[in-house]
Design a protein around this motif. Sequence first.
Motif, PDB file in Angstrom:
ATOM      1  N   ALA A 115     -11.397   6.620   4.276  1.00 20.91           N
ATOM      2  CA  ALA A 115     -11.239   8.142   3.997  1.00 20.91           C
ATOM      3  C   ALA A 115     -11.622   8.845   3.398  1.00 20.91           C
ATOM      4  O   ALA A 115     -13.130   8.682   2.752  1.00 20.91           O
ATOM      5  CB  ALA A 115      -9.773   8.090   3.176  1.00 20.91           C
ATOM      6  N   ASN A 116     -11.878  10.331   3.286  1.00 19.06           N
ATOM      7  CA  ASN A 116     -12.691  11.666   2.795  1.00 19.06           C
ATOM      8  C   ASN A 116     -12.216  11.683   1.812  1.00 19.06           C
ATOM      9  O   ASN A 116     -12.718  12.179   0.646  1.00 19.06           O
ATOM     10  CB  ASN A 116     -12.432  12.135   3.440  1.00 19.06           C
ATOM     11  N   ARG A 117     -10.363  11.874   1.751  1.00 22.67           N
ATOM     12  CA  ARG A 117      -9.852  12.055   0.550  1.00 22.67           C
ATOM     13  C   ARG A 117      -8.642  10.984   0.833  1.00 22.67           C
ATOM     14  O   ARG A 117      -8.035  11.077   1.275  1.00 22.67           O
ATOM     15  CB  ARG A 117      -9.188  13.433   1.076  1.00 22.67           C
ATOM     16  N   VAL A 118      -7.700  11.134  -0.662  1.00 19.41           N
ATOM     17  CA  VAL A 118      -6.737  10.225  -0.972  1.00 19.41           C
ATOM     18  C   VAL A 118      -5.546  11.288  -1.531  1.00 19.41           C
ATOM     19  O   VAL A 118      -6.274  11.336  -2.125  1.00 19.41           O
ATOM     20  CB  VAL A 118      -7.007   9.195  -2.289  1.00 19.41           C
ATOM     21  N   ALA A 119      -4.738  10.392  -1.306  1.00 18.23           N
ATOM     22  CA  ALA A 119      -3.408  10.881  -2.126  1.00 18.23           C
ATOM     23  C   ALA A 119      -2.772   9.428  -2.044  1.00 18.23           C
ATOM     24  O   ALA A 119      -2.317   8.953  -1.795  1.00 18.23           O
ATOM     25  CB  ALA A 119      -2.484  11.793  -0.955  1.00 18.23           C
ATOM     26  N   VAL A 120      -2.306   9.619  -3.509  1.00 18.19           N
ATOM     27  CA  VAL A 120      -1.732   8.676  -3.989  1.00 18.19           C
ATOM     28  C   VAL A 120      -0.507   9.027  -4.480  1.00 18.19           C
ATOM     29  O   VAL A 120       0.436  10.073  -5.482  1.00 18.19           O
ATOM     30  CB  VAL A 120      -2.856   7.853  -5.673  1.00 18.19           C
ATOM     31  N   MET A 121       0.469   7.784  -3.480  1.00 15.43           N
ATOM     32  CA  MET A 121       2.013   8.005  -3.834  1.00 15.43           C
ATOM     33  C   MET A 121       2.601   7.022  -4.618  1.00 15.43           C
ATOM     34  O   MET A 121       2.458   5.715  -4.860  1.00 15.43           O
ATOM     35  CB  MET A 121       2.929   8.047  -2.778  1.00 15.43           C
ATOM     36  N   TYR A 122       3.728   7.673  -5.996  1.00 12.74           N
ATOM     37  CA  TYR A 122       4.566   6.690  -6.554  1.00 12.74           C
ATOM     38  C   TYR A 122       6.540   7.309  -6.397  1.00 12.74           C
ATOM     39  O   TYR A 122       6.033   8.610  -6.849  1.00 12.74           O
ATOM     40  CB  TYR A 122       3.998   6.968  -8.077  1.00 12.74           C
ATOM     41  N   SER A 123       6.793   6.233  -5.977  1.00 13.59           N
ATOM     42  CA  SER A 123       8.466   6.663  -5.604  1.00 13.59           C
ATOM     43  C   SER A 123       8.932   8.252  -5.701  1.00 13.59           C
ATOM     44  O   SER A 123       9.235   8.891  -6.309  1.00 13.59           O
ATOM     45  CB  SER A 123       8.668   6.376  -7.430  1.00 13.59           C
ATOM     46  N   GLY A 124       8.558   8.753  -4.959  1.00  8.40           N
ATOM     47  CA  GLY A 124       8.754   9.833  -3.660  1.00  8.40           C
ATOM     48  C   GLY A 124       7.483  10.773  -4.061  1.00  8.40           C
ATOM     49  O   GLY A 124       7.727  11.933  -3.471  1.00  8.40           O
ATOM     50  N   VAL A 143      -3.954  10.595   9.045  1.00  4.68           N
ATOM     51  CA  VAL A 143      -3.815  10.305   7.881  1.00  4.68           C
ATOM     52  C   VAL A 143      -3.293   8.565   8.310  1.00  4.68           C
ATOM     53  O   VAL A 143      -2.306   8.114   8.807  1.00  4.68           O
ATOM     54  CB  VAL A 143      -2.060  10.785   8.120  1.00  4.68           C
ATOM     55  N   TRP A 144      -4.107   8.350   6.969  1.00  2.83           N
ATOM     56  CA  TRP A 144      -4.483   6.255   7.077  1.00  2.83           C
ATOM     57  C   TRP A 144      -3.023   6.250   6.046  1.00  2.83           C
ATOM     58  O   TRP A 144      -3.417   6.740   5.173  1.00  2.83           O
ATOM     59  CB  TRP A 144      -5.445   6.245   7.397  1.00  2.83           C
ATOM     60  N   ILE A 145      -1.980   5.601   6.213  1.00  5.43           N
ATOM     61  CA  ILE A 145      -0.849   5.270   5.367  1.00  5.43           C
ATOM     62  C   ILE A 145      -1.180   3.396   4.898  1.00  5.43           C
ATOM     63  O   ILE A 145      -1.491   3.031   5.920  1.00  5.43           O
ATOM     64  CB  ILE A 145       0.445   4.628   5.515  1.00  5.43           C
ATOM     65  N   LEU A 159      -4.181  14.935  15.799  1.00  2.05           N
ATOM     66  CA  LEU A 159      -3.812  14.149  14.631  1.00  2.05           C
ATOM     67  C   LEU A 159      -2.886  12.442  15.419  1.00  2.05           C
ATOM     68  O   LEU A 159      -2.386  12.579  15.996  1.00  2.05           O
ATOM     69  CB  LEU A 159      -3.005  14.651  13.481  1.00  2.05           C
ATOM     70  N   ILE A 160      -3.619  11.651  13.806  1.00  2.00           N
ATOM     71  CA  ILE A 160      -3.298  10.371  14.485  1.00  2.00           C
ATOM     72  C   ILE A 160      -2.147  10.560  13.051  1.00  2.00           C
ATOM     73  O   ILE A 160      -3.112  10.438  11.630  1.00  2.00           O
ATOM     74  CB  ILE A 160      -4.263   9.308  14.819  1.00  2.00           C
ATOM     75  N   ILE A 161      -1.325   9.385  13.170  1.00  2.00           N
ATOM     76  CA  ILE A 161      -0.298   9.317  12.006  1.00  2.00           C
ATOM     77  C   ILE A 161      -0.231   7.289  11.626  1.00  2.00           C
ATOM     78  O   ILE A 161       0.276   6.968  12.709  1.00  2.00           O
ATOM     79  CB  ILE A 161       0.940   9.423  11.222  1.00  2.00           C
ATOM     80  N   ALA A 162      -0.895   6.894  10.924  1.00  2.00           N
ATOM     81  CA  ALA A 162      -1.561   5.002  10.881  1.00  2.00           C
ATOM     82  C   ALA A 162      -0.984   4.971   9.794  1.00  2.00           C
ATOM     83  O   ALA A 162      -0.892   4.627   8.756  1.00  2.00           O
ATOM     84  CB  ALA A 162      -2.899   4.948  11.739  1.00  2.00           C
ATOM     85  N   ASP A 163       0.060   3.721   9.921  1.00  2.00           N
ATOM     86  CA  ASP A 163       1.043   3.448   9.472  1.00  2.00           C
ATOM     87  C   ASP A 163       0.463   1.762   9.184  1.00  2.00           C
ATOM     88  O   ASP A 163       1.322   0.932   9.947  1.00  2.00           O
ATOM     89  CB  ASP A 163       2.234   3.362   9.281  1.00  2.00           C
ATOM     90  N   GLU A 164      -0.285   1.641   7.623  1.00  2.00           N
ATOM     91  CA  GLU A 164      -0.897   0.171   7.790  1.00  2.00           C
ATOM     92  C   GLU A 164      -1.093  -0.101   9.329  1.00  2.00           C
ATOM     93  O   GLU A 164      -0.783  -1.270   9.534  1.00  2.00           O
ATOM     94  CB  GLU A 164       0.550  -0.863   6.925  1.00  2.00           C
ATOM     95  N   PRO A 165      -1.830   0.279   9.619  1.00  2.00           N
ATOM     96  CA  PRO A 165      -2.348  -0.324  11.042  1.00  2.00           C
ATOM     97  C   PRO A 165      -3.017  -2.059  10.770  1.00  2.00           C
ATOM     98  O   PRO A 165      -3.019  -2.488  11.654  1.00  2.00           O
ATOM     99  CB  PRO A 165      -2.977   0.461  12.243  1.00  2.00           C
ATOM    100  N   GLY A 223     -10.340  16.815  11.601  1.00  2.00           N
ATOM    101  CA  GLY A 223     -11.929  15.392  11.520  1.00  2.00           C
ATOM    102  C   GLY A 223     -12.069  14.545  10.252  1.00  2.00           C
ATOM    103  O   GLY A 223     -12.337  13.479   9.584  1.00  2.00           O
ATOM    104  N   GLU A 224     -10.628  15.395   9.285  1.00  2.00           N
ATOM    105  CA  GLU A 224     -10.483  14.671   8.477  1.00  2.00           C
ATOM    106  C   GLU A 224      -9.542  13.830   8.070  1.00  2.00           C
ATOM    107  O   GLU A 224      -8.874  13.361   8.753  1.00  2.00           O
ATOM    108  CB  GLU A 224     -10.381  15.819   7.335  1.00  2.00           C
ATOM    109  N   ILE A 225     -10.036  12.288   7.053  1.00  2.00           N
ATOM    110  CA  ILE A 225      -9.130  10.538   7.296  1.00  2.00           C
ATOM    111  C   ILE A 225      -8.877  11.054   5.807  1.00  2.00           C
ATOM    112  O   ILE A 225      -9.511  11.219   4.767  1.00  2.00           O
ATOM    113  CB  ILE A 225     -10.140   9.649   7.630  1.00  2.00           C
ATOM    114  N   LEU A 226      -7.188  11.115   5.686  1.00  2.00           N
ATOM    115  CA  LEU A 226      -6.690  11.370   4.122  1.00  2.00           C
ATOM    116  C   LEU A 226      -6.357  10.289   3.527  1.00  2.00           C
ATOM    117  O   LEU A 226      -5.254   9.290   4.936  1.00  2.00           O
ATOM    118  CB  LEU A 226      -5.281  12.440   4.344  1.00  2.00           C
TER     119      LEU A 226
END
Lengths: 330, 348
Positions: free
Chosen positions: A223-232, A210-212, A176-182, A35-38
């Motif tokens: 979102a509930n939580r965030v992960a910030v990506m940089y260069s891989g 997982v909301w990209i 689980l749904i993976i949403a890529d910039e929808p 039930g979490e949105i990342l």
Amino acid sequence: MSNPVLRVENLQTWFHGKKGISKAVDGVSFEVGRGEILGLVGESGSGKSITGFSILRLLDAPGRVEGGRILFQGQDLLALKEEEMRAIRGRRIAMIFQDPMMTLNPVLRIETQMVETILVHEKVSRQVAWERCRDALGMVGIPSPEERLKAYPHQFSGGMRQRVAIAMALLHRPELIIADEPTTALDVTIQSQILARVQGLAREFGMSLVWITHDLGVVAGLANRVAVMYSGRIVESGPVDALLDNPAHPYTQGLLGSIPANIPRGEPLRPIRGMTPPPLLRPSGCAFRTRCDFATDACLAEPEPTARALAGGLARDWRCFHPRHDRSAA
Amino acid sequence: MNSPANSAAPLVSAEGVSLRFTRPLDLAEKLARRIGVKVDNPVVHAVDGVDLEIRPGEVVGLVGESGCGKSTIGRVLAGILPASDGVVSWKGKALADLAPAEARAARLAAQMIFQDPMSSLNPRKRVIDIIGEAPVYHGIIQRREKEAYVSALMERVGLDPSFLQRYPHQFSGGQRQRIGIARALAVKPRFLVCDESVAALDVSIQAQILNLFMELRRELDLTYLFISHDLGVVRHISDRVVIMYLGRVVESAPAADLFDRPNHPYTAALLREVPRLDARHRNFTPIEGEIPSPINPPSGCHFHPRCPHAFARCSAERPALREIAPNHLSACHLNDRGQPLPAGLHAG
């Protein structure tokens, strides 16, 4: 997290090109609870979409997952046969793309493709499948779904097409749904409609998401939580409030300083200097050090240290030698 | 930000400007017309009776969603597209009435910066020619001065002048946008129309380009029409904001006013729905319905089918854009009812 729906451990996805190996995803780890949105946030070339594709094993050559584990309900997806993967893909994990035409076949009626999606995974009558498709379209807010089922994708507007793609992703009530910039290509009012639907459905069915995206504003609201990506790599992750109010990594700070709403009107923005290096020219050590105002010789070391703090009982992590946030508030 | 005096004569203005695009009939429609069926050419009302004034030194933000005509009116004001109806004026004189030399000067003084620098830069030309061709042609500089002139411009917009001989594909997106800006500046314009000029850029690069726009404005005394769908960007750099919906201006006000006290229900809805960093864990409450097609727009107020406050008059009569507070214009019938907007309409 005791029983995460998805747990990615040290994922490495590389592209083998003529000029060398591009490490598009280079040691990414995260978890998504039930039930979490990342929100998985990053700029172009950060590897956020490749991470999403890797989870569903949708990569084509020359891209390949080189290492790590992707545990979905405890099962390592990377160890599955393609046949077993196919039973999961679309049924238990669904993906929504930025361009709905990546999901939809332009020469088939919506009806045909949606019914087929059900029949591939389940033994039900065509009639039952059709009714479920109709209900799914209604659920995402498409008016008169019976008639619209007969239409072709080009007869829908961009926002409506994205709804159809979401309805298809929801057909099997995936875990689980993976949403890529929808919603990136959509207008503000239409984006808001889609976000409202997704949020409601995720709550109702306890789906994990997982909301990209590149849009921190969307993440803040959704979102509930965030992960910030940089260069891989994921440079920082944590609960939305803690991360946005008190970013630890200089890159996260730079992103927030680049957003006009965060800076008083008329004052210069505080952008990050330079630009994201292409994966082939990624600096050794911390990939951000060439753009970082706080970099020292220590940043050459590989890998960067990971640190963890608790914010309101929830873990937040960052990879940096000199995190900027105020420790007392963490 | 110090706003230019309201009394200043506008640099550019549009009065009742409309632009319609007509699609030619296809074969079946022609045949149908032959046999006596009444078939009309489909007309797209891209811009429908727009009044707009831009004063010298001002940054006007023009906001709207897809198909609202914001790019079209930008092109009309930049002199790229002719208006179907109405008058476009430059320094108070109608463009159509200018003498040829004056018209040429006016056209040069208004330059445009596009969204996608890759499709607006000739891929087969080197940067030195992309930037230097126009000023040589228009006699602003001599051919032998070109290299020095282009180098100086490149430095000004933050590009390394040693890249003079490179082609557009050898640059990143942000650098290409800088080339587009240098090209526009090369003919010493007074007025820049920026059409979604930062929309395609990553947020950290976008911030660099926005800062560049603001520096150039101060140093070169430029006037901007800044077209964008991004309210955060517009709020940051504009003195005045104009909101368009389906070919018409629905509201126009000084930036602070518009964001603090939106009057038109569409503006209020837009402001409410923009994702914001400080709006956490939201319950999204969108206005329903899609943006109608400009081929067959709704009657009366174009927004009435989606408006939660619409009443009978809204579908019958087009609301006029009129002043509801000093410098604050809005086109909504609710203002005639002599009552404040319904509670909950304001963003925030």
